[in-house]
Design an enzyme around this catalytic site. Structure first.
Site, PDB file in Angstrom:
ATOM      1  N   GLU A 122       0.336   7.755  -4.463  1.00 39.78           N
ATOM      2  CA  GLU A 122      -0.625   8.275  -4.953  1.00 39.78           C
ATOM      3  C   GLU A 122      -0.203  10.158  -6.012  1.00 39.78           C
ATOM      4  O   GLU A 122      -1.297   9.782  -7.276  1.00 39.78           O
ATOM      5  CB  GLU A 122      -1.719   9.415  -4.017  1.00 39.78           C
ATOM      6  CG  GLU A 122      -3.465  10.307  -4.438  1.00 39.78           C
ATOM      7  CD  GLU A 122      -4.925  10.318  -3.507  1.00 39.78           C
ATOM      8  OE1 GLU A 122      -4.264  11.686  -2.824  1.00 39.78           O
ATOM      9  OE2 GLU A 122      -5.027   9.813  -2.859  1.00 39.78           O
ATOM     10  N   HIS A 148      11.005  -9.759  11.311  1.00 33.38           N
ATOM     11  CA  HIS A 148      10.346 -11.245  11.764  1.00 33.38           C
ATOM     12  C   HIS A 148       9.021 -11.284  11.059  1.00 33.38           C
ATOM     13  O   HIS A 148       8.194 -11.918  12.004  1.00 33.38           O
ATOM     14  CB  HIS A 148       9.779 -11.219  13.412  1.00 33.38           C
ATOM     15  CG  HIS A 148      10.909 -10.648  13.980  1.00 33.38           C
ATOM     16  ND1 HIS A 148      11.816 -11.705  14.555  1.00 33.38           N
ATOM     17  CD2 HIS A 148      12.070  -9.716  14.930  1.00 33.38           C
ATOM     18  CE1 HIS A 148      12.964 -11.188  15.733  1.00 33.38           C
ATOM     19  NE2 HIS A 148      12.571 -10.481  15.633  1.00 33.38           N
ATOM     20  N   LYS A 157     -14.797   6.084  -6.615  1.00 32.10           N
ATOM     21  CA  LYS A 157     -15.773   6.727  -5.723  1.00 32.10           C
ATOM     22  C   LYS A 157     -17.496   6.759  -6.190  1.00 32.10           C
ATOM     23  O   LYS A 157     -17.947   7.174  -5.801  1.00 32.10           O
ATOM     24  CB  LYS A 157     -15.682   7.699  -4.963  1.00 32.10           C
ATOM     25  CG  LYS A 157     -14.632   7.967  -4.408  1.00 32.10           C
ATOM     26  CD  LYS A 157     -13.969   9.790  -4.029  1.00 32.10           C
ATOM     27  CE  LYS A 157     -12.041   9.729  -3.725  1.00 32.10           C
ATOM     28  NZ  LYS A 157     -12.044  10.915  -3.564  1.00 32.10           N
TER      29      LYS A 157
HETATM   30  O1  F6P Z   1      -7.792  10.153  -1.722  1.00 34.31           O
HETATM   31  C1  F6P Z   1      -8.209  11.061  -2.257  1.00 34.31           C
HETATM   32  C2  F6P Z   1      -7.928  11.957  -2.162  1.00 34.31           C
HETATM   33  O2  F6P Z   1      -8.679  13.135  -2.119  1.00 34.31           O
HETATM   34  C3  F6P Z   1      -6.643  12.587  -0.863  1.00 34.31           C
HETATM   35  O3  F6P Z   1      -6.013  13.298  -2.581  1.00 34.31           O
HETATM   36  C4  F6P Z   1      -6.845  14.079   0.042  1.00 34.31           C
HETATM   37  O4  F6P Z   1      -6.357  13.657   1.130  1.00 34.31           O
HETATM   38  C5  F6P Z   1      -8.527  12.663   0.135  1.00 34.31           C
HETATM   39  O5  F6P Z   1      -9.372  12.240  -0.837  1.00 34.31           O
HETATM   40  C6  F6P Z   1      -9.277  13.206   1.311  1.00 34.31           C
HETATM   41  O6  F6P Z   1     -10.058  14.171   0.648  1.00 34.31           O
HETATM   42  P1  F6P Z   1     -10.471  15.746   1.846  1.00 34.31           P
HETATM   43  O7  F6P Z   1      -8.818  15.479   2.830  1.00 34.31           O
HETATM   44  O8  F6P Z   1     -10.874  16.804   0.714  1.00 34.31           O
HETATM   45  O9  F6P Z   1     -11.542  14.599   2.173  1.00 34.31           O
END
Ligand code: F6P
Length: 509
Positions: A328, A359, A480
Site C-alpha cells: 500500500e 509443504h 470504495k
Molecule cells: O486500505 C485503505 C485504508 O485507508 C488503509 O490505509 C487503512 O489502514 C484502512 O483503510 C483503514 O482505515 P481507517 O483506519 O481510517 O478505518
C-alpha cells in the site's frame, strides 16, 4: 550512477552464477537493534554494492532519513510529515510531543482497562492498518495474554466475522474497541453499528456506552456517530499513516490484553532501530541496504515478487502485515509531481510461515519457472525444545542453500546413477534463487518492534529510490466509490454502467 550503468551491471549479474557471486563477495553481516542480516546470497558483487551505494549517495538517501526524523513533509500529496517514529520516542521536541502524547494516553487507558476485572473479553474492530498490527502482535505473543482477558478481532464486512467475534460473549463483560483513523471506513462502521446494537439490546444505551471505546483521528465523525452516547474516545494522529499506526492508540486493545510494560518494550525496540537508521552510515544502515536490495532486485534484476518466509511461529502473520505496509506504500506508478515512476516499483510481497511453506509453495520456489528472492526471518527462540529449534533452523538454512545452489544433473547422476534420464532431469533444481537471512535469538516484544520499524524505514527509503510517495494511498478510493454505486444495482433499483458487471449481477440474483 545512471540507470543505464545499473542496467549494464544487472546484465552482467544475470549472466553470473549466484553460487560463484556468493563465494566471491561475502559482505559482513549487518547488525542493528538485535537483528542480523546476511545478504551474501544476492546478485550483488562488490562492484554492484559500490554502485548501489553511489546511487544512494547521489539520491541523497541520508537526506531522506533526515527529512523523516525532522518531521519534514515527506507525504506531499497530503501535505503531512510521517510521524510514526515519534510515537515510540519520548518527545524530542515540541514538534512531536502532541503526537507522542496520544500513545501515552492510550497506555494510561490500557493500564486502567487491564486492571478492570469486570472485562473478560475485548473485541477489536478495525481493518487494514487498524487491524493487521494489533492482530500480528496478539498472534505473536498469544502465550502471554493477561489471564482474565480474551481478545478477539473483527475486520471484514462479511457479517459472519462479527458474529464469530461475539459468539458466546457476555455483553456485560465485553469491551468493544473500534479503531478507525478516518472514522469513515464502511466495514468498520458496519461492524461497530452491529456491535453497538448488540450491547444496547443487552445493556440499554446508557450502560452500553461503558462498553464502547473508539480510537480515531477524526473525533468529530466519531461524536456524530455516537449521537450522544458518552463513550470514551482516544486520539490517533493524522500524521501517522494507517499502515504505520501499530505504535498508536490503535493498539490499545493489545496494550490492555498483554500489559503496558510489554508494549513499552515493543516501543523501545522500535526506538532502538530508529536510532540505528538515523545514525548509521549508508553502507552499514540496515534499512538503507535492504531498500537498495529491493530497488536492485525489482527494478534492475527484474524479479517481480519477494517472498517473506517467517521461520518463527510468532511471526507467521508478518507477511500479511508487510503486504499492507509495503504494497500500500509503494504499489504506485506515478510520483508526487505527477511524473511516471522511472522504473518498476514495489514487487508483489507474499510469503508465509516456515517450515509449513515447504509443504506448499516451496516446490514452486525451487523448480518453478520464476525466480523469486526470498527473505528468511529466523527467530528460533532459546526457551523452546532444542530438537524443534534445531530442526526449524536446519530447514531454513537448507532451503536457502538449495534455492541458491540448486542441484545439477551431474550431481543427480553421481548420487543416483541408476535413475532413467527423464526422471533425473525432473529432479534438477536450477538454483540461482537469491535470499536474505534476517535473524535474532528470540522474538521478544522489543525485537518485534525493531523488526517492524526496520521494515517501515526500508519501505520509505525504497519509495524514495522509486521516486514515489510511500505515505498516501489514492489507489484504494475508486473501488470504495464503485462499491457504493453497485448497491442499488444489487437491489435491482438501477443497472450497472459496465455490461460485464451487469451480467454478473444478473448471474448472482
Ligand atoms: O486500505 C485503505 C485504508 O485507508 C488503509 O490505509 C487503512 O489502514 C484502512 O483503510 C483503514 O482505515 P481507517 O483506519 O481510517 O478505518
Amino acid at each position: 550512477m545512471t540507470f543505464d550503468e545499473l542496467n549494464n551491471l544487472a546484465a552482467k549479474a544475470k549472466a553470473s552464477e549466484l553460487r560463484d557471486l556468493a563465494a566471491a563477495h561475502t559482505p559482513a553481516p549487518m547488525k542493528a537493534a538485535g537483528w542480523t542480516a546476511d545478504v551474501s546470497r544476492q546478485f550483488v558483487s562488490a562492484e554492484v554494492e559500490a554502485a548501489l551505494l553511489e546511487y544512494a549517495q547521489q539520491e541523497n538517501l541520508t537526506g531522506a532519513i533526515e527529512d523523516l526524523f525532522s518531521a519534514a513533509i515527506v507525504n506531499p500529496s497530503e501535505d503531512r510529515p510521517a510521524l510514526h517514529w515519534a510515537l515510540r520516542l519520548p518527545p524530542e521536541s515540541d514538534l512531536t510531543a502532541t503526537e507522542h502524547a496520544t500513545t501515552v494516553n492510550a497506555l494510561h487507558k490500557a493500564t486502567a482497562l487491564a486492571a478492570d476485572t469486570t472485562v473478560s473479553a475485548i473485541v477489536h474492530i478495525g481493518i487494514g492498518g487498524s487491524d493487521f498490527g494489533p492482530r500480528l502482535y496478539a498472534d505473536a505473543f498469544a502465550d502471554r495474554l493477561l489471564s482474565h482477558v480474551e481478545l478477539r478481532f473483527c475486520a471484514n464486512v462479511d457479517p459472519l466475522d462479527l458474529e464469530l467475534a461475539l459468539a458466546g460473549l457476555d455483553p456485560g463483560k465485553t469491551l468493544i474497541i473500534g479503531i478507525s483513523k478516518s472514522f469513515g471506513t464502511e466495514e468498520t462502521l458496519y461492524n461497530l453499528e452491529r456491535a453497538k446494537t448488540w450491547l444496547e439490546s443487552a445493556l440499554g444505551p446508557a450502560e452500553a456506552a461503558n462498553h464502547l471505546l473508539l480510537v480515531t483521528a477524526n473525533p468529530d465523525r466519531a461524536t456524530k456517530w455516537l449521537n450522544g452516547v458518552p463513550a470514551t474516545t482516544l486520539d490517533m494522529p493524522l500524521s501517522v499513516g494507517g499502515r504505520y499506526s501499530i505504535w498508536s492508540a490503535a493498539s490499545v486493545a493489545v496494550m490492555a490484553s498483554f500489559g503496558v510494560e510489554t508494549f513499552r518494550d515493543f516501543l523501545d525496540g522500535a526506538a532502538d532501530m530508529d536510532r540505528h537508521v538515523k545514525t548509521a552510515p549508508l553502507k552499514d544502515n540496515l534499512a538503507a541496504r535492504l531498500a537498495l536490495l529491493d530497488f536492485w532486485n525489482t527494478s534492475f534484476m527484474g524479479f517481480g515478487s519477494r517472498a517473506v518466509l517467517a521461520y518463527s511461529r510468532r511471526l507467521r502473520m508478518l507477511p500479511t502485515y508487510l503486504q499492507q505496509l509495503e504494497m500500500e506504500s509503494n504499489g504506485k506508478s506515478v510520483g508526487p509531481e505527477g511524473h511516471d515512476a522511472p522504473l518498476p516499483t514495489a514487487p508483489l510481497l507474499w510469503g508465509g510461515e516456515g517450515s509449513v511453506g515447504q509443504h506448499s509453495y516451496h516446490q514452486w520456489l525451487h523448480q518453478g519457472t520464476h525466480i523469486v528472492p526470498t527473505e528468511f526471518i529466523l527467530a528460533p527462540g532459546s526457551r523452546s525444545d532444542g530438537d524443534g529449534v534445531e530442526a526449524l533452523t536446519a530447514h531454513a538454512l537448507a532451503q536457502a542453500e538449495v534455492l541458491a545452489n540448486g542441484r545439477s544433473l551431474s550431481e543427480i547422476n553421481a548420487e543416483e546413477p541408476d535413475l532413467p534420464a527423464h526422471i533425473a532431469r525432473q529432479k534438477i533444481h536450477p538454483g540461482g534463487r537469491p535470499s536474505t537471512i534476517l535473524h535474532t535469538e528470540e522474538l521478544t516484544p522489543a525485537r518485534l518492534g525493531a523488526l517492524i520499524a526496520l521494515y517501515e524505514h526500508r519501505t520509505y527509503l525504497a519509495g524514495v529510490l522509486w521516486q514515489i510517495n510511500s505515505f498516501d494511498q489514492w489507489g484504494v478510493e475508486r473501488g470504495k466509490t464503485m462499491a457504493t454505486r453497485l448497491k442499488p444495482v444489487l437491489r435491482g433499483e438501477s443497472k450497472a454502467d459496465d455490461p460485464a458487471t451487469q451480467r454478473l449481477v444478473e448471474q448472482l440474483k
